[in-house]
Design a protein around this motif. Structure first.
Motif, PDB file in Angstrom:
ATOM      1  N   ILE A 108       0.788  -1.356  -0.078  1.00  0.00           N
ATOM      2  CA  ILE A 108      -0.053  -0.112  -0.027  1.00  0.00           C
ATOM      3  C   ILE A 108       1.009   1.299  -0.053  1.00  0.00           C
ATOM      4  O   ILE A 108       1.596   1.536   0.942  1.00  0.00           O
ATOM      5  CB  ILE A 108      -1.012   0.078   1.249  1.00  0.00           C
ATOM      6  N   LEU A 109       0.766   2.116  -1.015  1.00  0.00           N
ATOM      7  CA  LEU A 109       1.358   3.445  -1.118  1.00  0.00           C
ATOM      8  C   LEU A 109       0.613   4.608  -0.468  1.00  0.00           C
ATOM      9  O   LEU A 109      -0.617   4.671  -0.799  1.00  0.00           O
ATOM     10  CB  LEU A 109       1.805   3.769  -2.512  1.00  0.00           C
ATOM     11  N   LEU A 110       0.904   5.099   0.541  1.00  0.00           N
ATOM     12  CA  LEU A 110       0.172   6.088   1.477  1.00  0.00           C
ATOM     13  C   LEU A 110       0.224   7.382   0.626  1.00  0.00           C
ATOM     14  O   LEU A 110       1.269   7.971   0.191  1.00  0.00           O
ATOM     15  CB  LEU A 110       0.553   5.913   2.896  1.00  0.00           C
ATOM     16  N   ALA A 111      -0.954   8.290   0.696  1.00  0.00           N
ATOM     17  CA  ALA A 111      -0.791   9.582   0.457  1.00  0.00           C
ATOM     18  C   ALA A 111      -1.960  10.464   1.067  1.00  0.00           C
ATOM     19  O   ALA A 111      -2.690   9.801   1.554  1.00  0.00           O
ATOM     20  CB  ALA A 111      -1.068   9.775  -1.093  1.00  0.00           C
ATOM     21  N   ALA A 112      -1.683  11.657   1.286  1.00  0.00           N
ATOM     22  CA  ALA A 112      -2.799  12.599   1.901  1.00  0.00           C
ATOM     23  C   ALA A 112      -2.543  13.975   1.447  1.00  0.00           C
ATOM     24  O   ALA A 112      -1.507  14.325   0.735  1.00  0.00           O
ATOM     25  CB  ALA A 112      -2.606  12.383   3.383  1.00  0.00           C
ATOM     26  N   THR A 113      -3.632  14.785   1.499  1.00  0.00           N
ATOM     27  CA  THR A 113      -3.360  16.101   0.991  1.00  0.00           C
ATOM     28  C   THR A 113      -4.017  17.086   2.344  1.00  0.00           C
ATOM     29  O   THR A 113      -5.002  16.573   3.208  1.00  0.00           O
ATOM     30  CB  THR A 113      -4.434  16.598  -0.222  1.00  0.00           C
ATOM     31  N   GLY A 114      -3.479  18.023   2.645  1.00  0.00           N
ATOM     32  CA  GLY A 114      -4.118  19.112   3.674  1.00  0.00           C
ATOM     33  C   GLY A 114      -3.670  20.219   3.388  1.00  0.00           C
ATOM     34  O   GLY A 114      -2.876  20.645   2.403  1.00  0.00           O
ATOM     35  N   GLY A 115      -4.111  21.117   4.198  1.00  0.00           N
ATOM     36  CA  GLY A 115      -4.265  22.673   4.035  1.00  0.00           C
ATOM     37  C   GLY A 115      -2.817  23.142   4.051  1.00  0.00           C
ATOM     38  O   GLY A 115      -2.536  24.272   3.726  1.00  0.00           O
ATOM     39  N   SER A 116      -1.963  22.579   4.907  1.00  0.00           N
ATOM     40  CA  SER A 116      -0.436  22.974   5.351  1.00  0.00           C
ATOM     41  C   SER A 116       0.301  21.829   5.723  1.00  0.00           C
ATOM     42  O   SER A 116      -0.403  20.686   6.024  1.00  0.00           O
ATOM     43  CB  SER A 116      -0.571  24.146   6.441  1.00  0.00           C
ATOM     44  N   GLU A 117       1.711  22.015   5.797  1.00  0.00           N
ATOM     45  CA  GLU A 117       2.609  21.095   6.165  1.00  0.00           C
ATOM     46  C   GLU A 117       2.161  20.437   7.457  1.00  0.00           C
ATOM     47  O   GLU A 117       2.653  19.387   7.878  1.00  0.00           O
ATOM     48  CB  GLU A 117       3.900  21.603   6.065  1.00  0.00           C
ATOM     49  N   ARG A 118       1.582  21.236   8.196  1.00  0.00           N
ATOM     50  CA  ARG A 118       1.232  20.850   9.721  1.00  0.00           C
ATOM     51  C   ARG A 118       0.431  19.325   9.983  1.00  0.00           C
ATOM     52  O   ARG A 118       0.739  18.695  10.821  1.00  0.00           O
ATOM     53  CB  ARG A 118       0.279  21.610  10.324  1.00  0.00           C
ATOM     54  N   HIS A 119      -0.152  18.774   8.503  1.00  0.00           N
ATOM     55  CA  HIS A 119      -0.679  17.763   8.558  1.00  0.00           C
ATOM     56  C   HIS A 119       0.093  16.424   7.870  1.00  0.00           C
ATOM     57  O   HIS A 119      -0.283  15.374   7.680  1.00  0.00           O
ATOM     58  CB  HIS A 119      -2.180  17.943   7.722  1.00  0.00           C
ATOM     59  N   ALA A 120       1.094  16.992   7.528  1.00  0.00           N
ATOM     60  CA  ALA A 120       2.188  15.851   6.777  1.00  0.00           C
ATOM     61  C   ALA A 120       2.307  14.646   7.576  1.00  0.00           C
ATOM     62  O   ALA A 120       2.401  13.642   6.916  1.00  0.00           O
ATOM     63  CB  ALA A 120       3.580  16.335   6.431  1.00  0.00           C
ATOM     64  N   LEU A 121       2.555  14.504   8.989  1.00  0.00           N
ATOM     65  CA  LEU A 121       2.568  13.533   9.784  1.00  0.00           C
ATOM     66  C   LEU A 121       1.272  12.389   9.756  1.00  0.00           C
ATOM     67  O   LEU A 121       1.664  11.407  10.346  1.00  0.00           O
ATOM     68  CB  LEU A 121       3.317  13.798  11.017  1.00  0.00           C
ATOM     69  N   VAL A 122       0.381  12.847   9.182  1.00  0.00           N
ATOM     70  CA  VAL A 122      -0.995  11.860   9.144  1.00  0.00           C
ATOM     71  C   VAL A 122      -0.456  10.421   8.441  1.00  0.00           C
ATOM     72  O   VAL A 122      -1.062   9.584   8.906  1.00  0.00           O
ATOM     73  CB  VAL A 122      -1.936  12.537   8.243  1.00  0.00           C
ATOM     74  N   LEU A 123       0.354  10.666   7.407  1.00  0.00           N
ATOM     75  CA  LEU A 123       0.931   9.435   6.900  1.00  0.00           C
ATOM     76  C   LEU A 123       1.421   8.544   7.994  1.00  0.00           C
ATOM     77  O   LEU A 123       1.263   7.291   7.865  1.00  0.00           O
ATOM     78  CB  LEU A 123       2.011   9.771   5.876  1.00  0.00           C
ATOM     79  N   GLU A 124       2.209   8.832   8.674  1.00  0.00           N
ATOM     80  CA  GLU A 124       3.077   8.004   9.768  1.00  0.00           C
ATOM     81  C   GLU A 124       2.068   7.862  11.231  1.00  0.00           C
ATOM     82  O   GLU A 124       2.334   6.785  11.557  1.00  0.00           O
ATOM     83  CB  GLU A 124       4.382   9.011  10.286  1.00  0.00           C
TER      84      GLU A 124
END
Length: 183
Positions: A108-124
């Motif tokens: 599974i390749l994980l991806a996400a979108t968010g309003g700012s980089e503050r949300h980037a850790l959602v992947l982990e």
């Protein structure tokens, strides 16, 4: 040479969706490297039926088709927008309906979108644990995009395009190392 059955799942709740655009871009990049047969599932297309489903055995046909596609895929690309530091509730609900053993060892390749980089850790912190429950194999390189990376639901940021290429190349290397997808 058989094609890799890739299912791209977007947890976006609207159409068009940046998360769907991101998943599509990732799959297109993978397809440049290995032959794929792609099925796209957008939670936004299931909004009329999915919220009322309490069991996969009692789901409407469109939801059953989505679940079956996920369960029978060779690999998944999952992408979700980030709301309140996590994936969408209906994205999670869709995966609540997937059989708990259906994704064992599935890449599974994980991806996400968010309003700012503050949300980037959602992947982990959100997506990897979800798919760890399923004993799936989450690929090492995920992709996060923020709103500024898109114009009219098209990716315009070259750094994001490079990240997609890196993730797709890693996924393709994984697929080609396993006999059933060797080129």
């Amino acid at each position: 040479m058989s094609k890799l059955k890739v299912v791209a799942v977007s947890g976006g709740l609207s159409k068009p969706s940046k998360s769907a655009a991101l998943a599509s871009a990732i799959v297109e990049q993978i397809a440049r490297i290995v032959p794929v047969e792609t099925t796209y599932i957008e939670v936004a297309s299931l909004l009329a039926d999915l919220p009322a489903v309490s069991s996969a055995s009692h789901a409407p046909s469109e939801v059953i088709k989505a679940i079956q596609a996920i369960e029978t895929a060779d690999a998944l690309v999952v992408s979700t927008p980030v709301y309140r530091a996590s994936y969408t509730g209906l994205f999670k609900h869709l995966f609540d309906l997937v059989h708990y053993e259906a994704l064992i060892d599935k890449p599974i390749l994980l991806a996400a979108t968010g309003g700012s980089e503050r949300h980037a850790l959602v992947l982990e912190h959100q997506l990897r644990p979800l798919f760890s429950f399923f004993q799936a194999l989450t690929l090492p390189v995920g992709v996060f995009a923020n709103d500024r990376d898109f114009e009219n639901y098209q990716i315009v940021n070259e750094n994001l395009k490079d990240r997609i290429s890196l993730a797709a190349a890693g996924a393709a290397r994984y697929f080609t190392k396993h006999d059933s997808y060797a080129l």
